[in-house]
Motif scaffolding. Sequence first.
Motif, PDB file in Angstrom:
ATOM      1  N   PHE A  50       0.682  -1.335   0.073  1.00 41.66           N
ATOM      2  CA  PHE A  50      -0.001  -0.164   0.027  1.00 41.66           C
ATOM      3  C   PHE A  50       0.711   1.230  -0.104  1.00 41.66           C
ATOM      4  N   ASP A  51       1.800   1.314   0.849  1.00 44.70           N
ATOM      5  CA  ASP A  51       2.740   2.355   0.982  1.00 44.70           C
ATOM      6  C   ASP A  51       3.362   2.784  -0.581  1.00 44.70           C
ATOM      7  N   GLU A  52       3.918   1.707  -1.055  1.00 44.33           N
ATOM      8  CA  GLU A  52       4.568   1.924  -2.414  1.00 44.33           C
ATOM      9  C   GLU A  52       3.563   2.185  -3.419  1.00 44.33           C
ATOM     10  N   LEU A  53       2.445   1.954  -3.422  1.00 41.12           N
ATOM     11  CA  LEU A  53       1.314   2.182  -4.359  1.00 41.12           C
ATOM     12  C   LEU A  53       0.788   3.735  -4.025  1.00 41.12           C
ATOM     13  N   GLN A  54       0.800   4.050  -2.921  1.00 42.34           N
ATOM     14  CA  GLN A  54       0.537   5.470  -2.635  1.00 42.34           C
ATOM     15  C   GLN A  54       1.761   6.374  -3.080  1.00 42.34           C
ATOM     16  N   ARG A  55       2.773   6.098  -3.109  1.00 41.93           N
ATOM     17  CA  ARG A  55       3.794   6.918  -3.497  1.00 41.93           C
ATOM     18  C   ARG A  55       3.867   6.888  -4.907  1.00 41.93           C
ATOM     19  N   GLU A  56       3.479   6.006  -5.483  1.00 42.81           N
ATOM     20  CA  GLU A  56       3.474   5.891  -7.129  1.00 42.81           C
ATOM     21  C   GLU A  56       2.215   6.774  -7.595  1.00 42.81           C
ATOM     22  N   SER A  57       1.304   6.640  -6.772  1.00 46.00           N
ATOM     23  CA  SER A  57      -0.003   7.477  -7.094  1.00 46.00           C
ATOM     24  C   SER A  57       0.379   8.828  -6.987  1.00 46.00           C
ATOM     25  N   ILE A  58       0.981   9.269  -6.009  1.00 48.13           N
ATOM     26  CA  ILE A  58       1.570  10.852  -5.880  1.00 48.13           C
ATOM     27  C   ILE A  58       2.444  11.094  -6.875  1.00 48.13           C
ATOM     28  N   ARG A  59       3.557  10.293  -7.365  1.00 51.11           N
ATOM     29  CA  ARG A  59       4.189  10.636  -8.491  1.00 51.11           C
ATOM     30  C   ARG A  59       3.565  10.650  -9.936  1.00 51.11           C
ATOM     31  N   LEU A  60       2.443  10.001 -10.146  1.00 48.31           N
ATOM     32  CA  LEU A  60       1.430  10.111 -11.208  1.00 48.31           C
ATOM     33  C   LEU A  60       0.950  11.645 -11.137  1.00 48.31           C
ATOM     34  N   LYS A  61       0.476  11.750  -9.974  1.00 48.28           N
ATOM     35  CA  LYS A  61      -0.382  13.159 -10.000  1.00 48.28           C
ATOM     36  C   LYS A  61       0.680  14.194 -10.183  1.00 48.28           C
ATOM     37  N   GLN A  62       2.039  14.243  -9.731  1.00 51.42           N
ATOM     38  CA  GLN A  62       2.977  15.261  -9.792  1.00 51.42           C
ATOM     39  C   GLN A  62       3.109  15.352 -11.394  1.00 51.42           C
ATOM     40  N   LEU A  63       3.140  14.418 -11.977  1.00 53.87           N
ATOM     41  CA  LEU A  63       3.540  14.429 -13.715  1.00 53.87           C
ATOM     42  C   LEU A  63       2.437  15.050 -14.280  1.00 53.87           C
ATOM     43  N   VAL A  64       1.147  14.820 -13.801  1.00 51.85           N
ATOM     44  CA  VAL A  64      -0.023  15.681 -14.259  1.00 51.85           C
ATOM     45  C   VAL A  64      -0.061  17.182 -14.118  1.00 51.85           C
ATOM     46  N   GLU A  65       0.656  17.548 -12.702  1.00 51.36           N
ATOM     47  CA  GLU A  65       0.609  18.760 -12.310  1.00 51.36           C
ATOM     48  C   GLU A  65       1.670  19.365 -13.097  1.00 51.36           C
ATOM     49  N   VAL A  66       2.700  19.050 -13.628  1.00 52.80           N
ATOM     50  CA  VAL A  66       3.728  19.731 -14.145  1.00 52.80           C
ATOM     51  C   VAL A  66       3.574  19.816 -16.037  1.00 52.80           C
ATOM     52  N   ASN A  67       2.641  18.881 -16.367  1.00 52.93           N
ATOM     53  CA  ASN A  67       2.361  18.972 -17.754  1.00 52.93           C
ATOM     54  C   ASN A  67       0.843  19.329 -17.679  1.00 52.93           C
ATOM     55  N   PRO A  68       0.497  20.637 -17.908  1.00 57.67           N
ATOM     56  CA  PRO A  68      -0.750  21.230 -17.912  1.00 57.67           C
ATOM     57  C   PRO A  68      -1.598  20.730 -19.033  1.00 57.67           C
ATOM     58  N   PHE A  69      -1.183  20.096 -20.110  1.00 57.03           N
ATOM     59  CA  PHE A  69      -2.180  19.469 -20.959  1.00 57.03           C
ATOM     60  C   PHE A  69      -2.737  18.150 -20.810  1.00 57.03           C
ATOM     61  N   VAL A  70      -2.129  17.536 -19.542  1.00 57.17           N
ATOM     62  CA  VAL A  70      -2.470  16.014 -19.185  1.00 57.17           C
ATOM     63  C   VAL A  70      -3.777  16.143 -18.335  1.00 57.17           C
ATOM     64  N   HIS A  71      -4.610  15.614 -18.600  1.00 58.58           N
ATOM     65  CA  HIS A  71      -6.006  15.345 -17.828  1.00 58.58           C
ATOM     66  C   HIS A  71      -5.837  14.319 -16.833  1.00 58.58           C
ATOM     67  N   SER A  72      -5.252  13.044 -16.867  1.00 61.10           N
ATOM     68  CA  SER A  72      -5.174  12.047 -16.021  1.00 61.10           C
ATOM     69  C   SER A  72      -4.357  11.091 -16.459  1.00 61.10           C
ATOM     70  N   ILE A  73      -3.614  10.044 -15.561  1.00 64.59           N
ATOM     71  CA  ILE A  73      -2.813   8.884 -15.923  1.00 64.59           C
ATOM     72  C   ILE A  73      -3.411   7.654 -15.179  1.00 64.59           C
ATOM     73  N   TYR A  74      -3.375   6.647 -15.873  1.00 70.01           N
ATOM     74  CA  TYR A  74      -3.768   5.457 -15.301  1.00 70.01           C
ATOM     75  C   TYR A  74      -2.521   4.353 -15.442  1.00 70.01           C
ATOM     76  N   VAL A  75      -2.215   3.613 -14.616  1.00 66.40           N
ATOM     77  CA  VAL A  75      -1.319   2.394 -14.749  1.00 66.40           C
ATOM     78  C   VAL A  75      -2.153   1.153 -14.498  1.00 66.40           C
ATOM     79  N   TYR A  76      -2.231   0.184 -15.585  1.00 65.08           N
ATOM     80  CA  TYR A  76      -2.985  -0.854 -15.396  1.00 65.08           C
ATOM     81  C   TYR A  76      -2.443  -2.223 -15.209  1.00 65.08           C
ATOM     82  N   ASN A  77      -2.714  -3.110 -13.990  1.00 68.87           N
ATOM     83  CA  ASN A  77      -1.948  -4.263 -13.837  1.00 68.87           C
ATOM     84  C   ASN A  77      -3.129  -5.446 -13.951  1.00 68.87           C
ATOM     85  N   LYS A  78      -3.138  -6.494 -14.830  1.00 72.97           N
ATOM     86  CA  LYS A  78      -3.881  -7.406 -15.211  1.00 72.97           C
ATOM     87  C   LYS A  78      -4.010  -8.540 -14.313  1.00 72.97           C
ATOM     88  N   LYS A  79      -2.674  -8.632 -13.569  1.00 71.03           N
ATOM     89  CA  LYS A  79      -2.664  -9.688 -12.483  1.00 71.03           C
ATOM     90  C   LYS A  79      -3.460  -9.331 -11.436  1.00 71.03           C
TER      91      LYS A  79
END
Length: 729
Positions: A50-79
């Motif tokens: 959970f902690d690692e996933l939380q950190r990665e979610s924050i990282r994705l959110k930061q990428l959205v914030e520094v790229n104003p043209f981006v609406h959202s980012i998903y990372v999908y894991n089928k397993k």
Amino acid sequence: MESVAVTHLNYLQQISYSVDYMNENAINLLFHIFLDPKTIALMYQDNNDFDELQRESIRLKQLVEVNPFVHSIYVYNKKRERYLGSWGEMLTLDKPFFDTAITEMLNRQAPTLLPVAREIVNPYNRSVKEQVFTYIFYEFRSSDGGVDGAVILNVKSEYLSNMTDRLKQRSSQNQSEAIVLNTEGELIASSSGNEHKGDEKARRSILDAIGEADMGHLKLDLDGEDYLIIFSRSQPTNWYYVMLQPYSQVLSNLHQIKTITIQVAALVLIMGIAVAVFMSFRIHSPFKQLRNKIINVQGYQAVEHTSQDEIALLDGMISESYRNRRMTKKKEMLRHFVRTGVLSRHVENDDLLIQIDSTQPILIVLCRIDDFHQFSQRFSAKERELMRFALANVVQGHLAKHFSCESVEVSEEQIISIVQVSQDTWESDEREMTGLLAEAQAWCQTHLNFSFTCVVSDVVTDTGEVPALINHLQQLSQYRFVYGRGSLLTEKIAENHRSVDKILANEETELMDALTNGQLEEAKRILDEILKRQKQLKYESAIANVLQLAYSVYNRLSDLEDYGGGDGSHVDWSISLKELLNIETLDEIQVRLEEVFSRITWLVWERKERRSSALADSVISYIYQNYKDPSLCLESIADYLKYSKVYLSKIFRDIHGVSVSEFITDYRIARIMERIGDASNMDALLEEQGITNKKYFYTIFKRKMGVSLREYRNKLVVQPLLEDNNSTK
């Protein structure tokens, strides 16, 4: 008609270029996220930390914030049947994913790296729906359908809708429409009030009419009415940007009638308008005075908005003035930092959106426009200002993919970028920065049609070193002289060059000898060797040596021109020196000097030819005067003219094609043939012409004339006399 089409086509192409740039940035960001080891772990890991996933979610959110043209980012894991998104929330099958369409796209293995226009709900407010362009990238397809892991990037669509609205506003025809279509005829974006955006049949008709063309205009019947269709196609996105105008409006000849109608209406309403203006003047005059003061003080260019009242217009003017002042203040603060190395603490906040922290390690990137002399001639002052602004944004945009940075213009030809870095990761970040700067250089060369040289400093922790560091980078940028335009240099570049190494005297002597002898290729070879060694020197030593060499070469050219010959033109050394100092690379100097070499060798050969011709003329003149002298020969002529008989013989043969001896013999034969009719004694005639060896002369005469001297005399002199006597009898 053509001018209308060209005007709108140019603007459509501008929209296409903007969308292509956004598409390129989106794909680059998608690759950056997908290739990150942390993202790979998120797509394929089989655990839930959970902690690692939380950190990665924050990282994705930061990428959205520094790229104003981006609406959202998903990372999908089928397993794990899991979506991790930039909105800070992890979703699994236990909790249904709000974006159900993306799951369907993954299950049917949608194509990668192509934007797909669609509608999704806002992750923060599920009742709000938003239009986005979705990019998907995955590597492995699942054996049971779908994909094993993927990165999904949703890009905001507002920018495209805004551009189509602006395109419609630019049109002088109120009924014009702007739409964006994909190859399937699906509507990507449209201007507001577009009556055909829901008409699938009309859109399909437009695509059928366009066919395989990439741009142009045509006439098309839509619902019984003729339209002018102006279109441009974007290759990367495979979208069509289309402008529609009713043909009746384009070809309308009712302008005069409309003008008369307006004039009549104006006459009818003039009194009412006058009264209304008079009554409203006192009410609105305070607002008008305030607006005029803002225009005078701020230089605000007011745009007429007929749908806005004075209050709304003032609000827009004040807002724009505030934004411009913030941008100006930000540039002033950055320039102050470049000059002094001091960035006030109160500036480093969200008020001016400065992305760097002066307490952390930074480095400086100096970008210098190449061939600025030609750059200034190609563009006006206003165009140069726009080009510098574009360059600063391109460099900052590329570096912002991996670093926090700011860019500011500091002179007519120089841009400074301040980049936040980490000393712990700089070894790997350095390669990343080199690649990003190379991309920015390539982009400018392709789209703006000019190049620039980059110099990257070492990492510094004391910002007080910044002014001296920038001065050092400006000196290093001169190594463009060695490495050429569009170079990417570092502070280590000077370590590879020696301080002093003068041109060897024997090399310069060999070069001057080759030029003096007219040996062009040999001179070029020696010059190439000299300049190759200059590339190993420091800039100051290299430029001093080159100027010394150029001075010697131009002196040699001046000497030859003063001697005479050529086209009468002369080289002005002061002008040539100024031109050389404006040249930015050794390769260009080599080309310029080789041009001078060609002129020198041409003058040398011309001089030799003139001297040879004069010498041959002197030989002939001497023969004409002394042909009766029995001792006349090559040796006597060479002694008289003070030349080697071998040299004299070669020059004479090269010009006249015969030897000196042959010319003497031929001239004596010609003189004998002139006087043979009057001569009673052949031996006396031969002796008079300087011929002592009569037997040898008879042999030469017969070989040249085909008959003996006696036969020639009988045939041309004696026989005609006998015939005359017989005819007289």
